[in-house]
Scaffold this active site. Structure first.
Site, short mmCIF file in Angstrom:
data_model
loop_
_atom_site.label_atom_id
_atom_site.label_comp_id
_atom_site.label_asym_id
_atom_site.label_seq_id
_atom_site.Cartn_x
_atom_site.Cartn_y
_atom_site.Cartn_z
N GLY A 24 0.33 -4.57 0.73
CA GLY A 24 -1.07 -4.69 0.40
C GLY A 24 -1.68 -3.30 0.37
O GLY A 24 -1.50 -2.52 1.32
N ASP B 145 -3.91 -3.21 -6.63
CA ASP B 145 -3.23 -2.05 -6.03
C ASP B 145 -3.72 -0.75 -6.63
O ASP B 145 -3.67 0.29 -5.99
CB ASP B 145 -1.71 -2.19 -6.21
CG ASP B 145 -1.17 -3.28 -5.31
OD1 ASP B 145 -0.69 -2.96 -4.21
OD2 ASP B 145 -1.24 -4.47 -5.69
N ASN C 177 -1.94 -5.13 -10.44
CA ASN C 177 -1.81 -6.01 -9.27
C ASN C 177 -0.43 -6.66 -9.32
O ASN C 177 0.36 -6.41 -10.23
CB ASN C 177 -2.93 -7.05 -9.26
CG ASN C 177 -3.04 -7.77 -7.92
OD1 ASN C 177 -3.10 -7.13 -6.87
ND2 ASN C 177 -3.09 -9.08 -7.94
N LYS C 178 -0.14 -7.47 -8.35
CA LYS C 178 1.18 -8.10 -8.24
C LYS C 178 1.58 -8.77 -9.56
O LYS C 178 0.76 -9.38 -10.24
CB LYS C 178 1.17 -9.11 -7.11
CG LYS C 178 2.50 -9.81 -6.85
CD LYS C 178 3.62 -8.81 -6.57
CE LYS C 178 3.31 -7.90 -5.39
NZ LYS C 178 4.37 -6.89 -5.17
#
Length: 350
Positions: free
Chosen positions: A50, A240, A250-251
Site C-alpha cells: 500500500g 500508488d 493502481n493495482k
C-alpha cells in the site's frame, strides 16, 4: 483497527514493527526490523504494502539506517545514508510514496546540517513517527470529503486494499466509507478479490469485517455483471501514483473496473493523498510499472501450484487508468476533477 506499522524506541534499541500481511487473515504477527535491509525485504516481499504504508516504512527504514551511521558531519552522514535510501527506492518502483518520504528526510537533513549527528538521528526518527501520525489525519480528511458523495443505502465497490492496512490507519479508499458510516449512513461494500495476491479477499474483506462494516467478496470478473444489474452505486479505489494530468496507477484490474463503471454510468472515485501524487510526471505513460515474479500467478500462497509447470507468465502488478474514466480525485485538500489535480502542485511543475 490493528496497527500496520509501529515505531519503538526504548532501552537503546530502535525498531520498526511491521504487521506481516502475507500471513493475513489467518495469523496476526509482526516482523521486528532493527536494520533497514529488513524493511526493504518487508516492502519487496509484500509483508507491508500500500503506497502510504510503504512510504511510512521507508521513512522508518531510513531512521534505522541513520541510527547505525558514524559520521563527522552532515555531508559524510548523508553520503553514508545514501545506499539505504537507494535500496528502499528500488524496493518497489511504481508507488511514489517511498520517494516522497526519502526526499522529505533529505530536506530535513539539509535544513539542519549544522546540528550534531546525534540530534539529526533523533530528528529523523521523530520524522518517521510524524509521517505515520500525519497519514492517519490525512486519511480522515479524505474521508470527510469523500463521504459527501456517498448516500444512505449505497453499495460501494472497491478493488485491492486501500484500507487501514495499506496506510498508517483508517485507509484512503475506505476512508469515505468509514466516515459515511460514522455519519449514520447505511453502507455496504463489495470487494474484488484482486488476483493474483488476493489483497481484496485476504485484507479488505478481513479488515472491514473486523470493524463490522458489511462486505461481500466477489471474483474480479464478476464486477461488470453486478454493475449491469444495478447492484453497485459507486466505486472508490486507492492509487500508488497519480500524475499531473490526472492519470492514475493502481493495482492491476483497476483500469478494467473504471472502464466498466464508465459504461454503466457509475461514478468512479480515486482516493489520493498528496504524498501519492507525482507532479513531475505529465501523463500515466511515464509511470514505471512493476512486474513481479511468475510464482505469484502460478501458485497460491507459494504452496499450491495451479498452473502447468513452465507456462509463460506476465505478472503485471499495476495498470494505468486514464483521467477520462475518473469522476473525481479525493485528496486531503478536497475533491478535484482529474484535469484540475495539477493545481495542487506546490512547486508549479510544468
Amino acid at each position: 483497527m490493528i496497527d500496520t506499522i509501529k515505531w519503538i524506541d526504548g532501552a537503546g534499541t530502535a525498531k520498526a514493527m511491521i504487521l506481516d500481511q502475507t500471513r493475513l487473515p489467518h495469523d496476526i504477527s509482526y516482523i521486528e526490523c532493527t536494520d533497514y535491509r529488513q524493511v526493504v525485504d518487508c516492502i519487496k516481499y509484500l509483508a507491508i504494502r500500500g503506497a502510504p504504508a510503504i512510504g511510512i516504512a521507508a521513512a522508518m527504514g531510513i531512521a534505522l539506517a541513520a541510527d547505525a551511521i558514524s559520521a563527522a558531519d552532515a555531508m559524510e552522514f548523508s553520503a553514508k545514508l545514501r545506499p539505504a535510501i537507494d535500496a528502499l527506492l528500488n524496493s518497489r518502483p511504481t508507488a511514489v510514496n517511498i520517494q516522497w518520504a526519502a526526499e522529505r528526510i533529505e530536506r530535513l537533513i539539509e535544513n539542519n546540517k549544522t546540528m550534531p549527528i546525534s540530534a539529526l538521528k533523533e530528528m529523523i526518527a521523530k520524522e518517521g513517527v510524524l509521517i505515520l501520525n500525519e497519514d492517519i489525519e490525512i486519511n480522515k480528511a479524505i474521508g470527510r470529503y469523500g463521504a459527501e458523495f456517498i448516500k444512505d443505502g449505497d453499495t460501494v465497490l472497491t478493488h485491492c486494499n486501500a484500507g487501514a492496512l495499506a496506510t498508517g490507519g483508517y485507509g484512503t479508499a475506505t476512508a469515505p466509507i468509514r466516515m459515511a458510516i460514522e455519519q449514520g449512513k447505511r453502507i455496504s461494500v463489495i470487494a474484488d478479490e484482486t488476483r493474483p495476491i488476493l489483497q481484496g479477499a485476504r485484507l479488505t474483506a478481513w479488515e472491514l469485517m473486523q470493524d463490522n462494516i458489511p462486505v461481500t467478496l466477489i471474483p474480479d470478473n464478476a464486477a461488470g455483471e453486478l454493475m449491469r444489474r444495478g447492484e453497485i452505486d459507486l466505486c472508490i479505489v486507492g492509487t500508488d501514483r497519480t500524475v499531473r494530468n490526472g492519470d492514475v496507477a493502481n493495482k492491476i484490474g483497476t483500469y478494467s473496473v473504471a472502464v466498466l463503471a464508465k459504461e454503466n454510468n457509475i461514478p468512479f472515485y480515486v482516493a489520493a493523498p498528496l504524498s501519492s501524487i507525482d507532479f513531475t510526471l505529465s501523463s500515466g505513460s511515464e509511470i514505471p510499472i512493476e512486474e513481479r515474479p511468475s510464482h505469484e500467478v502460478t501458485n497460491v500462497f507459494g504452496r499450491c501450484e495451479i498452473a502447468p509447470k513452465g507456462v509463460a507468465v506476465r505478472n503485471i502488478a499495476f495498470d494505468v487508468t486514464p483521467a477520462k474514466y475518473i469522476t473525481l480525485i479525493l485528496t486531503e485538500k478536497g475533491a478535484f476533477k482529474p484535469e484540475a489535480i495539477h493545481t495542487l502542485d506546490p512547486k508549479g511543475n510544468k
